[in-house]
Design a protein around this motif. Structure first.
Motif, mmCIF file in Angstrom:
data_model
loop_
_atom_site.group_PDB
_atom_site.id
_atom_site.type_symbol
_atom_site.label_atom_id
_atom_site.label_comp_id
_atom_site.label_asym_id
_atom_site.label_seq_id
_atom_site.Cartn_x
_atom_site.Cartn_y
_atom_site.Cartn_z
ATOM 1 N N ILE A 199 0.621 -0.993 -0.312
ATOM 2 C CA ILE A 199 -0.404 0.229 0.082
ATOM 3 C C ILE A 199 0.575 1.163 0.353
ATOM 4 N N LEU A 200 2.195 0.948 0.920
ATOM 5 C CA LEU A 200 3.227 2.946 0.645
ATOM 6 C C LEU A 200 3.700 2.534 -0.227
ATOM 7 N N ALA A 201 4.357 1.385 -1.212
ATOM 8 C CA ALA A 201 4.919 1.398 -2.159
ATOM 9 C C ALA A 201 3.799 2.297 -3.097
ATOM 10 N N ILE A 202 2.661 1.944 -3.703
ATOM 11 C CA ILE A 202 1.246 2.883 -4.452
ATOM 12 C C ILE A 202 1.436 3.761 -3.907
ATOM 13 N N ILE A 203 1.376 4.036 -3.039
ATOM 14 C CA ILE A 203 1.025 5.596 -2.028
ATOM 15 C C ILE A 203 2.296 6.390 -2.921
ATOM 16 N N LEU A 204 3.506 5.706 -2.661
ATOM 17 C CA LEU A 204 4.801 6.972 -2.463
ATOM 18 C C LEU A 204 5.116 6.694 -4.029
ATOM 19 N N ILE A 205 4.908 6.315 -5.179
ATOM 20 C CA ILE A 205 5.107 6.348 -6.761
ATOM 21 C C ILE A 205 3.627 7.185 -7.467
ATOM 22 N N THR A 206 2.891 7.535 -6.326
ATOM 23 C CA THR A 206 1.580 8.205 -7.647
ATOM 24 C C THR A 206 2.138 9.583 -6.227
ATOM 25 N N ALA A 207 1.241 9.324 -5.420
ATOM 26 C CA ALA A 207 0.981 10.833 -4.414
ATOM 27 C C ALA A 207 2.263 11.260 -3.865
ATOM 28 N N GLY A 208 3.439 10.249 -3.406
ATOM 29 C CA GLY A 208 4.676 10.881 -3.124
ATOM 30 C C GLY A 208 5.385 11.623 -4.454
ATOM 31 N N ALA A 209 5.182 10.501 -5.414
ATOM 32 C CA ALA A 209 5.646 10.899 -6.622
ATOM 33 C C ALA A 209 5.803 12.411 -7.212
ATOM 34 N N LEU A 210 4.110 13.083 -6.969
ATOM 35 C CA LEU A 210 3.173 14.382 -7.060
ATOM 36 C C LEU A 210 3.685 15.157 -6.299
ATOM 37 N N ALA A 211 3.566 15.060 -4.901
ATOM 38 C CA ALA A 211 4.030 15.934 -3.750
ATOM 39 C C ALA A 211 5.702 16.192 -4.482
ATOM 40 N N GLN A 212 6.369 15.613 -4.710
ATOM 41 C CA GLN A 212 8.461 15.850 -4.819
ATOM 42 C C GLN A 212 8.336 16.588 -6.296
ATOM 43 N N LYS A 213 7.021 16.366 -7.031
ATOM 44 C CA LYS A 213 6.985 16.354 -8.389
ATOM 45 C C LYS A 213 6.863 18.020 -7.970
ATOM 46 N N GLN A 214 6.055 18.705 -7.668
ATOM 47 C CA GLN A 214 5.239 20.075 -6.989
ATOM 48 C C GLN A 214 6.392 21.207 -6.319
ATOM 49 N N ASN A 215 6.952 20.513 -5.260
ATOM 50 C CA ASN A 215 8.122 20.847 -4.277
ATOM 51 C C ASN A 215 8.738 20.073 -4.214
ATOM 52 N N ILE A 216 10.529 20.175 -4.277
ATOM 53 C CA ILE A 216 10.835 18.919 -4.097
ATOM 54 C C ILE A 216 10.997 18.688 -2.024
ATOM 55 N N TYR A 217 11.298 19.349 -1.759
ATOM 56 C CA TYR A 217 11.485 19.748 -0.286
ATOM 57 C C TYR A 217 10.496 18.972 0.031
ATOM 58 N N ILE A 218 9.388 20.159 -0.311
ATOM 59 C CA ILE A 218 7.914 20.013 1.105
ATOM 60 C C ILE A 218 7.378 18.585 1.005
#
Length: 311
Positions: free
Chosen positions: A18-37
């Motif tokens: 579950i966390l792997a899927i969240i990481l490559i979706t929501a996590g990747a999107l969040a880091q794309k918007q602002n890497i540090y945040i």
């Protein structure tokens, strides 16, 4: 007595998926918007909080599962030395791995993590890239996951949690380094019976990488001048230089082994006794493939995301 139990392998593997899927979706999107945040969101909201919730929802003890036990100043210093001396060894092995991959595919050495350019950005990078993963990822891998896999034996728990840690980066280029680091961090936790051992190691390792990147970027022109000696051609490494480098790597590896052995203590003996007790209680349990379906799915996901390298 329920609070002394470990999480099951099945439930931990499902959490990992579950966390792997969240990481490559929501996590990747969040880091794309602002890497540090994005990293802060990934580490604290997508990794740390779900693991804490998972442990508490199972009625388990955070102190027991995460090994929230004190370590001595001597142990802390030893762990720092182990991490520092491990760094060149891991960089060397990572370089060999990338060299092998480059035979099949052209390697892009660029990184998505911005390197600090001044003191303020270095401090920010230290808190975001150094400390945050050191806390959050260790809670998950050397805490929740490693504790669950101890029912298979402490050696297997160290290796499996390290491999899962390497896969969690979801890039083949950054698989070997984190996996080897994961093994070292797992050994540190086993030796000290404390998650603080791997948190210190992880934080020191990330800070070293950040510091090297910062210094190389800051003194890049000076380094180029020294390497080139004022000419436009850079001489290749000499045989003596290569042999000297290998000797240094070997000395670092040997010293790391000695330092790790020096951590052996009553804590390790007690930890092994507890692990053997868990195994003896759990030895009648039948292993089912269902327990590992989640891991197989993550492996498939990892292969798909690194399709260009695994053809």
């Amino acid at each position: 007595m329920d609070r002394e139990k470990s999480p099951s392998i099945l439930s931990v593997n499902i959490l990992y998926l579950i966390l792997a899927i969240i990481l490559i979706t929501a996590g990747a999107l969040a880091q794309k918007q602002n890497i540090y945040i994005g990293i802060l969101i990934t580490e604290y909201i997508l990794v740390l909080l779900p693991n804490i919730w998972f442990i508490k929802s199972k009625g388990l003890s955070l102190k027991n599962v995460l090994r929230l036990n004190k370590i001595s100043i001597k142990e802390s210093i030893t762990i720092i030395l182990i991490t520092i001396l491990s760094y060149p060894v891991i960089v060397f092995l990572q370089a060999i791995f990338i060299a092998i991959l480059s035979i099949f595919r052209e390697i892009d050495p660029t990184t998505a993590i911005p390197l600090p350019t001044d003191g303020l950005s270095f401090i920010l990078g230290f808190l975001v890239i150094g400390v945050s993963p050191g806390i959050c990822e260790e809670i998950m891998f050397r805490g929740t996951i490693m504790k669950a896999y101890e029912r298979l034996g402490y050696k297997k728990s160290i290796i499996i949690s390290a491999i899962l840690f390497g896969m969690f980066h979801f890039t083949l280029l950054n698989f070997i380094g984190p996996t080897i680091l994961g093994i070292i961090f797992g050994i540190l936790v086993h030796k000290t019976n404390s998650i603080y051992g791997s948190i210190i190691g992880h934080t020191v390792n990330n800070t070293m990488a950040l510091s090297i990147g910062y210094l190389v970027g800051k003194y890049e022109s000076t380094i180029d001048d020294i390497l080139q000696g004022g000419s436009t051609e850079v001489a290749g490494p000499s045989l003596i230089g290569v042999l000297l480098g290998i000797m240094i790597i070997g000395l670092c590896a040997y010293t790391v082994i000695i330092l790790i052995r020096s951590l052996s203590s009553e804590k390790e003996n007690n930890q092994m006794e507890m692990t053997e007790l868990i195994i003896s209680i759990d030895k009648t349990r039948t292993t089912h493939l269902l327990e590992y379906i989640s891991i197989f799915l993550v492996i498939i996901l990892f292969i798909v995301l690194n399709f260009n390298f695994v053809l």
